[in-house]
Motif scaffolding. Structure first.
Motif, PDB file in Angstrom:
ATOM      1  N   LEU A 262       0.834  -1.198   0.000  1.00  0.00           N
ATOM      2  CA  LEU A 262       0.000   0.000   0.000  1.00  0.00           C
ATOM      3  C   LEU A 262       0.871   1.253   0.000  1.00  0.00           C
ATOM      4  N   SER A 263       0.275   2.361  -0.394  1.00  0.00           N
ATOM      5  CA  SER A 263       1.025   3.624  -0.381  1.00  0.00           C
ATOM      6  C   SER A 263       1.443   4.003   1.034  1.00  0.00           C
ATOM      7  N   TYR A 264       0.588   3.674   1.993  1.00  0.00           N
ATOM      8  CA  TYR A 264       0.870   4.000   3.389  1.00  0.00           C
ATOM      9  C   TYR A 264       0.551   2.802   4.276  1.00  0.00           C
ATOM     10  N   GLY A 265       1.392   2.573   5.268  1.00  0.00           N
ATOM     11  CA  GLY A 265       1.104   1.575   6.282  1.00  0.00           C
ATOM     12  C   GLY A 265       0.457   2.234   7.487  1.00  0.00           C
ATOM     13  N   LYS A 266       0.212   1.441   8.525  1.00  0.00           N
ATOM     14  CA  LYS A 266      -0.288   2.008   9.765  1.00  0.00           C
ATOM     15  C   LYS A 266       0.702   3.051  10.251  1.00  0.00           C
ATOM     16  N   PRO A 267       0.253   4.167  10.797  1.00  0.00           N
ATOM     17  CA  PRO A 267      -1.085   4.478  11.334  1.00  0.00           C
ATOM     18  C   PRO A 267      -2.116   4.945  10.312  1.00  0.00           C
ATOM     19  N   HIS A 268      -1.816   4.885   9.010  1.00  0.00           N
ATOM     20  CA  HIS A 268      -2.844   5.172   8.007  1.00  0.00           C
ATOM     21  C   HIS A 268      -3.899   4.066   8.057  1.00  0.00           C
ATOM     22  N   PRO A 269      -5.177   4.389   7.873  1.00  0.00           N
ATOM     23  CA  PRO A 269      -6.236   3.396   8.042  1.00  0.00           C
ATOM     24  C   PRO A 269      -6.477   2.476   6.844  1.00  0.00           C
ATOM     25  N   GLU A 270      -5.713   2.652   5.749  1.00  0.00           N
ATOM     26  CA  GLU A 270      -6.059   1.955   4.509  1.00  0.00           C
ATOM     27  C   GLU A 270      -6.152   0.440   4.658  1.00  0.00           C
ATOM     28  N   VAL A 271      -5.224  -0.174   5.373  1.00  0.00           N
ATOM     29  CA  VAL A 271      -5.254  -1.625   5.478  1.00  0.00           C
ATOM     30  C   VAL A 271      -6.506  -2.100   6.216  1.00  0.00           C
ATOM     31  N   TYR A 272      -6.965  -1.332   7.191  1.00  0.00           N
ATOM     32  CA  TYR A 272      -8.209  -1.683   7.892  1.00  0.00           C
ATOM     33  C   TYR A 272      -9.424  -1.480   6.998  1.00  0.00           C
ATOM     34  N   LEU A 273      -9.439  -0.404   6.245  1.00  0.00           N
ATOM     35  CA  LEU A 273     -10.553  -0.166   5.321  1.00  0.00           C
ATOM     36  C   LEU A 273     -10.609  -1.251   4.250  1.00  0.00           C
ATOM     37  N   ASN A 274      -9.455  -1.661   3.767  1.00  0.00           N
ATOM     38  CA  ASN A 274      -9.406  -2.724   2.767  1.00  0.00           C
ATOM     39  C   ASN A 274      -9.942  -4.032   3.321  1.00  0.00           C
ATOM     40  N   CYS A 275      -9.610  -4.320   4.577  1.00  0.00           N
ATOM     41  CA  CYS A 275     -10.060  -5.571   5.182  1.00  0.00           C
ATOM     42  C   CYS A 275     -11.570  -5.569   5.393  1.00  0.00           C
ATOM     43  N   ALA A 276     -12.104  -4.453   5.867  1.00  0.00           N
ATOM     44  CA  ALA A 276     -13.555  -4.355   6.028  1.00  0.00           C
ATOM     45  C   ALA A 276     -14.252  -4.560   4.688  1.00  0.00           C
ATOM     46  N   ASN A 277     -13.718  -3.951   3.647  1.00  0.00           N
ATOM     47  CA  ASN A 277     -14.292  -4.097   2.313  1.00  0.00           C
ATOM     48  C   ASN A 277     -14.228  -5.550   1.842  1.00  0.00           C
ATOM     49  N   ALA A 278     -13.105  -6.225   2.114  1.00  0.00           N
ATOM     50  CA  ALA A 278     -12.957  -7.625   1.717  1.00  0.00           C
ATOM     51  C   ALA A 278     -13.938  -8.527   2.456  1.00  0.00           C
ATOM     52  N   LEU A 279     -14.301  -8.128   3.677  1.00  0.00           N
ATOM     53  CA  LEU A 279     -15.290  -8.887   4.451  1.00  0.00           C
ATOM     54  C   LEU A 279     -16.721  -8.530   4.067  1.00  0.00           C
ATOM     55  N   GLY A 280     -16.881  -7.475   3.271  1.00  0.00           N
ATOM     56  CA  GLY A 280     -18.212  -7.022   2.887  1.00  0.00           C
ATOM     57  C   GLY A 280     -18.933  -6.299   4.004  1.00  0.00           C
ATOM     58  N   LEU A 281     -18.161  -5.619   4.865  1.00  0.00           N
ATOM     59  CA  LEU A 281     -18.735  -4.949   6.027  1.00  0.00           C
ATOM     60  C   LEU A 281     -18.405  -3.464   6.024  1.00  0.00           C
ATOM     61  N   ALA A 282     -19.283  -2.677   6.624  1.00  0.00           N
ATOM     62  CA  ALA A 282     -18.964  -1.272   6.879  1.00  0.00           C
ATOM     63  C   ALA A 282     -17.921  -1.217   7.993  1.00  0.00           C
TER      64      ALA A 282
END
Length: 225
Positions: free
Chosen positions: A145-165
């Motif tokens: 990813l362009s940014y790792g933690k503390p950027h939220p992208e990896v968490y947002l990607n995981c929620a999307n992969a789970l099909g959850l808000a």
């Protein structure tokens, strides 16, 4: 009574599922000091939760004279990762309550995801060592990813992969960088800090603080009441 609806639990990996922080600290200290960076074991706590390329950059940025000759972020990062993989494969141990927590999530019908700063090689090593791959419906790394933690992208990607808000997910973290990432993703958060850091005031940023994963099942039940 907790009114937030939780439909999924997203776990960080290092320090949450597996006791890999000592392996990271040892590898980080060994490699960086070999390269002339004056690093103590205590110093390595400052980079907990960061992606490995960020770790390497963090130390060289603070000791720029060490990067004057043949600085290669990727080569240094790969050397650290290789040592961590070897350590995990040889003697990695689960954190207290891992299987209990994963089973509780399944029994409550919650989706299970992984959001980590670690590379795919380390994810594979951990999944194989602990034999837990089948629990996870989504495994997301910040590796590319362009940014790792503390950027939220990896968490947002995981929620999307789970099909959850994201707001319907509970993130389980052990580091402040990870906690910031999960909060920025608008998730409910659980922090499980290292015992020697448990009383630090910064953990008040989390919605919940637990001693270890053996307490997660009880917390999840509160969300179902």
């Amino acid at each position: 009574m907790l009114t937030t609806q939780i439909h999924g639990v997203i776990f960080d990996m290092d320090g949450v599922l597996i006791d890999s922080e000592p392996a990271w600290q040892t590898a980080e200290h060994l490699v960086m000091t070999e390269l002339g960076v004056p690093l103590s074991f205590e110093d390595t706590e400052q980079t907990t939760g960061l992606r490995i390329d960020q770790v390497v950059h963090y130390w060289y940025a603070r000791h720029p004279w060490c990067s004057a000759n043949d600085y290669d972020n990727l080569a240094v990062a790969n050397k650290i990762v290789s040592q961590v993989v070897n350590e995990i494969s040889a003697q990695g141990q689960p954190m207290a309550g891992v299987i209990e927590a994963l089973n509780a999530c399944q029994q409550l019908g919650l989706k299970i995801g992984l959001a980590t700063s670690s590379s795919s090689a380390i994810i594979t090593a951990v999944m194989n060592k602990l034999n837990i791959a089948d629990y996870f419906e989504a495994r997301c790394s910040a590796e590319h990813l362009s940014y790792g933690k503390p950027h939220p992208e990896v968490y947002l990607n995981c929620a999307n992969a789970l099909g959850l808000a994201p707001s319907n997910c509970l993130a389980v973290e052990d580091s402040f960088n990870g906690l910031i990432a999960a909060r920025a993703a608008t998730m409910q958060t659980v922090i499980i800090p290292a015992p020697n850091q448990a009383t630090q005031a910064r953990w008040a940023a989390a919605h919940h603080q637990l001693k270890d994963l053996t307490q997660l099942a009880g917390l999840l039940e509160q969300f179902r009441e």
